[in-house]
Design a protein around this motif. Structure first.
Motif, PDB file in Angstrom:
ATOM      1  N   ALA A 310       0.529  -1.079  -0.204  1.00  0.00           N
ATOM      2  CA  ALA A 310      -0.147  -0.505  -0.101  1.00  0.00           C
ATOM      3  C   ALA A 310       0.974   0.736  -0.155  1.00  0.00           C
ATOM      4  CB  ALA A 310      -0.848   0.469   1.153  1.00  0.00           C
ATOM      5  N   ALA A 311       1.879   1.354   0.727  1.00  0.00           N
ATOM      6  CA  ALA A 311       2.752   1.936   0.969  1.00  0.00           C
ATOM      7  C   ALA A 311       3.414   2.534  -0.813  1.00  0.00           C
ATOM      8  CB  ALA A 311       4.201   2.324   1.831  1.00  0.00           C
ATOM      9  N   LEU A 312       3.808   1.461  -1.426  1.00  0.00           N
ATOM     10  CA  LEU A 312       4.190   1.716  -2.336  1.00  0.00           C
ATOM     11  C   LEU A 312       3.840   2.827  -3.598  1.00  0.00           C
ATOM     12  CD1 LEU A 312       6.446   0.979  -4.776  1.00  0.00           C
ATOM     13  CD2 LEU A 312       5.066  -0.646  -4.778  1.00  0.00           C
ATOM     14  N   VAL A 313       2.086   1.695  -3.299  1.00  0.00           N
ATOM     15  CA  VAL A 313       0.682   2.735  -4.303  1.00  0.00           C
ATOM     16  C   VAL A 313       0.894   3.928  -4.290  1.00  0.00           C
ATOM     17  CG1 VAL A 313      -1.407   2.338  -5.489  1.00  0.00           C
ATOM     18  CG2 VAL A 313       0.442   0.550  -5.157  1.00  0.00           C
ATOM     19  N   VAL A 314       0.811   4.307  -2.837  1.00  0.00           N
ATOM     20  CA  VAL A 314       0.038   5.634  -2.631  1.00  0.00           C
ATOM     21  C   VAL A 314       1.383   6.413  -2.407  1.00  0.00           C
ATOM     22  CG1 VAL A 314      -0.168   7.101  -0.580  1.00  0.00           C
ATOM     23  CG2 VAL A 314      -1.590   5.108  -1.162  1.00  0.00           C
ATOM     24  N   GLY A 315       2.583   5.758  -2.377  1.00  0.00           N
ATOM     25  CA  GLY A 315       3.851   7.496  -1.970  1.00  0.00           C
ATOM     26  C   GLY A 315       3.991   7.199  -3.681  1.00  0.00           C
ATOM     27  N   LEU A 316       4.078   6.454  -4.272  1.00  0.00           N
ATOM     28  CA  LEU A 316       4.801   6.342  -6.388  1.00  0.00           C
ATOM     29  C   LEU A 316       3.593   7.704  -6.985  1.00  0.00           C
ATOM     30  CD1 LEU A 316       6.742   5.876  -8.571  1.00  0.00           C
ATOM     31  CD2 LEU A 316       5.394   3.655  -8.482  1.00  0.00           C
ATOM     32  N   ASN A 317       1.922   7.110  -7.007  1.00  0.00           N
ATOM     33  CA  ASN A 317       1.043   7.752  -7.984  1.00  0.00           C
ATOM     34  C   ASN A 317       1.687   8.941  -7.074  1.00  0.00           C
ATOM     35  OD1 ASN A 317      -0.272   7.252 -10.044  1.00  0.00           O
ATOM     36  ND2 ASN A 317      -1.955   7.850  -7.321  1.00  0.00           N
ATOM     37  N   PHE A 318       1.427   9.273  -5.945  1.00  0.00           N
ATOM     38  CA  PHE A 318       1.505  10.693  -5.105  1.00  0.00           C
ATOM     39  C   PHE A 318       2.791  11.729  -5.716  1.00  0.00           C
ATOM     40  CE2 PHE A 318       3.889  13.890  -2.615  1.00  0.00           C
ATOM     41  CZ  PHE A 318       2.725  14.995  -2.344  1.00  0.00           C
ATOM     42  N   ILE A 319       3.633  10.446  -6.049  1.00  0.00           N
ATOM     43  CA  ILE A 319       4.862  11.579  -5.798  1.00  0.00           C
ATOM     44  C   ILE A 319       4.582  11.680  -8.452  1.00  0.00           C
ATOM     45  CG2 ILE A 319       7.186  11.411  -7.118  1.00  0.00           C
ATOM     46  CD1 ILE A 319       7.677   9.487  -4.537  1.00  0.00           C
ATOM     47  N   TYR A 320       3.584  10.470  -8.812  1.00  0.00           N
ATOM     48  CA  TYR A 320       4.026  10.816 -10.068  1.00  0.00           C
ATOM     49  C   TYR A 320       3.120  11.965 -10.351  1.00  0.00           C
ATOM     50  CZ  TYR A 320       1.356   9.207 -14.413  1.00  0.00           C
ATOM     51  OH  TYR A 320       0.835   9.487 -15.316  1.00  0.00           O
ATOM     52  N   ILE A 321       1.599  12.171  -9.745  1.00  0.00           N
ATOM     53  CA  ILE A 321       0.494  12.946  -9.967  1.00  0.00           C
ATOM     54  C   ILE A 321       0.790  14.499  -9.350  1.00  0.00           C
ATOM     55  CG2 ILE A 321      -1.603  11.203 -10.283  1.00  0.00           C
ATOM     56  CD1 ILE A 321      -2.637  12.479  -7.796  1.00  0.00           C
ATOM     57  N   ASP A 322       1.461  14.403  -8.730  1.00  0.00           N
ATOM     58  CA  ASP A 322       1.804  15.966  -7.772  1.00  0.00           C
ATOM     59  C   ASP A 322       2.739  16.971  -8.837  1.00  0.00           C
ATOM     60  OD1 ASP A 322       2.098  17.552  -5.050  1.00  0.00           O
ATOM     61  OD2 ASP A 322       4.656  17.391  -5.902  1.00  0.00           O
ATOM     62  N   SER A 323       3.170  16.418 -10.208  1.00  0.00           N
ATOM     63  CA  SER A 323       4.103  17.539 -10.672  1.00  0.00           C
ATOM     64  C   SER A 323       2.368  17.818 -11.836  1.00  0.00           C
ATOM     65  CB  SER A 323       4.662  17.277 -11.394  1.00  0.00           C
ATOM     66  OG  SER A 323       4.646  15.938 -12.266  1.00  0.00           O
ATOM     67  N   ASN A 324       1.628  17.460 -11.846  1.00  0.00           N
ATOM     68  CA  ASN A 324       0.228  18.336 -12.443  1.00  0.00           C
ATOM     69  C   ASN A 324      -0.360  19.272 -12.029  1.00  0.00           C
ATOM     70  OD1 ASN A 324      -2.723  18.159 -12.918  1.00  0.00           O
ATOM     71  ND2 ASN A 324      -2.240  16.325 -14.053  1.00  0.00           N
ATOM     72  N   LYS A 325      -0.754  20.187 -12.428  1.00  0.00           N
ATOM     73  CA  LYS A 325      -1.148  21.789 -11.737  1.00  0.00           C
ATOM     74  C   LYS A 325      -2.394  21.633 -11.350  1.00  0.00           C
ATOM     75  CE  LYS A 325       3.154  24.375 -12.893  1.00  0.00           C
ATOM     76  NZ  LYS A 325       3.750  25.533 -13.504  1.00  0.00           N
ATOM     77  N   ALA A 326      -3.754  20.666 -12.784  1.00  0.00           N
ATOM     78  CA  ALA A 326      -4.230  21.234 -12.871  1.00  0.00           C
ATOM     79  C   ALA A 326      -5.497  20.703 -11.160  1.00  0.00           C
ATOM     80  CB  ALA A 326      -4.991  20.727 -14.246  1.00  0.00           C
ATOM     81  N   GLY A 327      -4.754  19.618 -10.727  1.00  0.00           N
ATOM     82  CA  GLY A 327      -5.553  19.238 -10.016  1.00  0.00           C
ATOM     83  C   GLY A 327      -5.433  19.854  -8.060  1.00  0.00           C
ATOM     84  N   LYS A 328      -3.765  20.706  -8.206  1.00  0.00           N
ATOM     85  CA  LYS A 328      -4.018  22.123  -7.065  1.00  0.00           C
ATOM     86  C   LYS A 328      -4.557  23.343  -6.407  1.00  0.00           C
ATOM     87  CE  LYS A 328       1.107  20.077  -7.299  1.00  0.00           C
ATOM     88  NZ  LYS A 328       2.311  20.548  -6.912  1.00  0.00           N
TER      89      LYS A 328
END
Length: 515
Positions: A310-328
């Motif tokens: 679970a930590a891998l899925v959440v951590g990797l996906n957070f780092i992946y989508i974090d650079s998308n400005k639309a969701g911020k």
């Protein structure tokens, strides 16, 4: 020996949900990351499947009327066929973007990279970007599309959606312990009375021909039906529903957090909306007192897949989508009290009131109400995603409670009122969501393949001449395919929803496969 359908379909559900993340690890990451993260994912999947135990009473219920099961599968296939997925029938406007995203996943090497041009003045103009989106649902079909071509990939996406719908309907039947046509009617007919507001402000014809905006209460106040979610946001809804059902169908505690983590990869808005229900599920199965029995309860959740996986899925996906400005982009909203009250009533309050007498001591019922009340006051991103998508888990639980009410309540005015509500909901949502593509697909074929339009236009009946003119106008268009072809089409004014500048992207710098 009869097949163990519960075991087969439940394990298939785990594979359905975890395969996209495994593909992501193998195909989007650099070699060291791919080896390490796919290994962790494979171990997590293996341990999850090992914990699955079959409910043989479900196998008995399925075997009672096999004809009903086969006919139900054909009904589901028919409904998904007219969703527009696969480019076989009429497509709504969301396919402009979904079709383009899928085409890029098939066309480009992974990770998908762009050199943005044709958007003068846009903050991404001239930038090198990477597709950054909750794209997990598309990956299995896109992988097949890479191997066998775009058309086969589109078929695979259609079939993948069909499989997902079958798995969700099965798990819904397992929750309610019913496998009959009433189950299908509940699932596909379930929805809100939100459309009444649209009909009050616009004519039926204007809504049907998409010349009127159905969001009568504004951009944020929106609630959808099951069919609406499948036809518009299948990539988010099907996976979220399936995860909820696997957890609440007495799923192993050792798998709960891993399943929940997969929601973040597959449907991040539903991930947030699901959080209260995950906490509730842990509380629901808690035994003993908080002080004396904490460890006895907590230890069941301390599995490899629940912690490392679970930590891998959440951590990797957070780092992946974090650079998308639309969701911020985030803001707190205010609404006119009259509109807000009408929205609540049509969206969920009426049906919640009708079943409240049975569930007034049911904590899950009150949790649904508590979750739905504050959602309209927040906006994440630039669209309807926060209230319209975070509500996916809560509205689905409300449907399950309605189903339970109809099964257990034998008589009384409330049952008749709930049946009336569901009848209105089913007639509209099935008639509109399924009926509309049937009619438009038929009109497309008539206008292109027959001379009916010419004959109708020469009719003495003015109404028939009007129909003939509509068919004639369609003749020069392709109304079945809504597709920008690529996300970087200059006509796509929301490209930032689907990509992020690689400059400053930790995911690209640390984990992405370089070309």
């Amino acid at each position: 020996m009869k097949p163990n359908w519960d075991g087969i379909l439940t394990k298939a559900s785990y594979l359905y949900l975890s395969l996209p993340f495994l593909i992501f690890c193998l195909a989007w990451l650099n070699l060291p990351s791919a080896i390490a993260f796919s290994s962790i994912t494979l171990v997590s999947i293996f341990l999850c499947l090992k914990n699955v135990h079959s409910d043989f009473s479900i196998n008995y219920l399925l075997s009672k009327n096999p004809r009903t099961i086969w006919v139900s599968l054909l009904i589901i296939l028919f409904i998904i066929f007219f969703s527009g997925i696969g480019h076989y029938t009429y497509q709504n406007n969301d396919h402009l973007y979904r079709g383009a995203l899928f085409a890029d996943l098939v066309k480009y090497d992974w990770p998908v990279m762009y050199k943005v041009s044709g958007f003068p003045g846009h903050f991404l103009e001239g930038k090198t970007t990477m597709m950054t989106y909750y794209l997990g649902f598309y990956l299995p079909a896109a992988a097949l599309g890479k191997a066998f071509g775009l058309e086969f990939g589109r078929f695979a996406l259609f079939f993948w959606t069909f499989i997902g719908t079958v798995l969700v309907v099965f798990q819904t039947g397992k929750y309610l312990r019913k496998f009959n046509y009433k189950l299908l009617l509940l699932f596909f007919g379930w929805g809100t009375l939100f459309f009444i507001g649209a009909l009050y402000k616009n004519s039926f014809l204007d809504i049907y021909t998409e010349t009127a905006n159905p969001l009568w209460a504004g951009m944020i106040l929106y609630a959808d039906s099951n069919l609406g979610l499948i036809y518009w946001t299948f990539n988010q809804s099907l996976t979220a529903w399936l995860i909820l059902l696997l957890i609440y169908n007495k799923g192993p505690k050792q798998n709960t957090l891993f399943l929940y983590a997969l929601t973040f990869f597959l449907s991040p808005f539903a991930f947030v909306g699901m959080f209260p229900f995950i906490i509730f599920s842990i509380w629901k199965y808690y035994q003993g007192t908080l002080k004396d029995d904490l460890w006895k309860n907590v230890k069941h959740y301390l599995s490899f897949q629940n912690i490392i996986g679970a930590a891998l899925v959440v951590g990797l996906n957070f780092i992946y989508i974090d650079s998308n400005k639309a969701g911020k982009f985030f803001q707190v909203l205010h609404h006119r009290p009259k509109i807000l009250i009408v929205f609540y009533l049509l969206s969920w309050a009426i049906i919640a009131f009708l079943i409240s007498s049975k569930f007034k001591k049911n904590a899950l019922f009150w949790l649904v109400v508590i979750v739905l009340i504050p959602l309209p006051f927040f906006q994440q991103g630039y669209g309807i995603d926060f209230p319209g998508r975070l509500s996916i888990p809560a509205l689905f639980f409300l449907m399950l409670l309605v189903g339970q009410f109809l099964i257990e309540e034998k008589s009384g005015w409330r049952k008749w009122a709930v049946l009336a509500y569901m009848s209105v909901s089913a007639v509209w949502h099935i008639g509109f969501e399924v009926g509309k593509p049937i009619i438009w697909t038929s009109a497309e074929n008539i206008s292109h393949k027959t001379d009916w339009d010419d004959k109708l236009m020469t009719s003495e009946n003015p109404k028939l001449r009007k129909v003939g003119k509509i068919l004639k106008d369609i003749e020069g268009k392709d109304i079945l395919i809504q597709d920008h072809k690529t996300i970087v089409n200059p006509n796509n004014n929301v490209i930032w929803n689907y990509m992020a500048d690689i400059e400053g992207s930790r995911f690209y710098r640390w984990f992405a496969k370089k070309k």
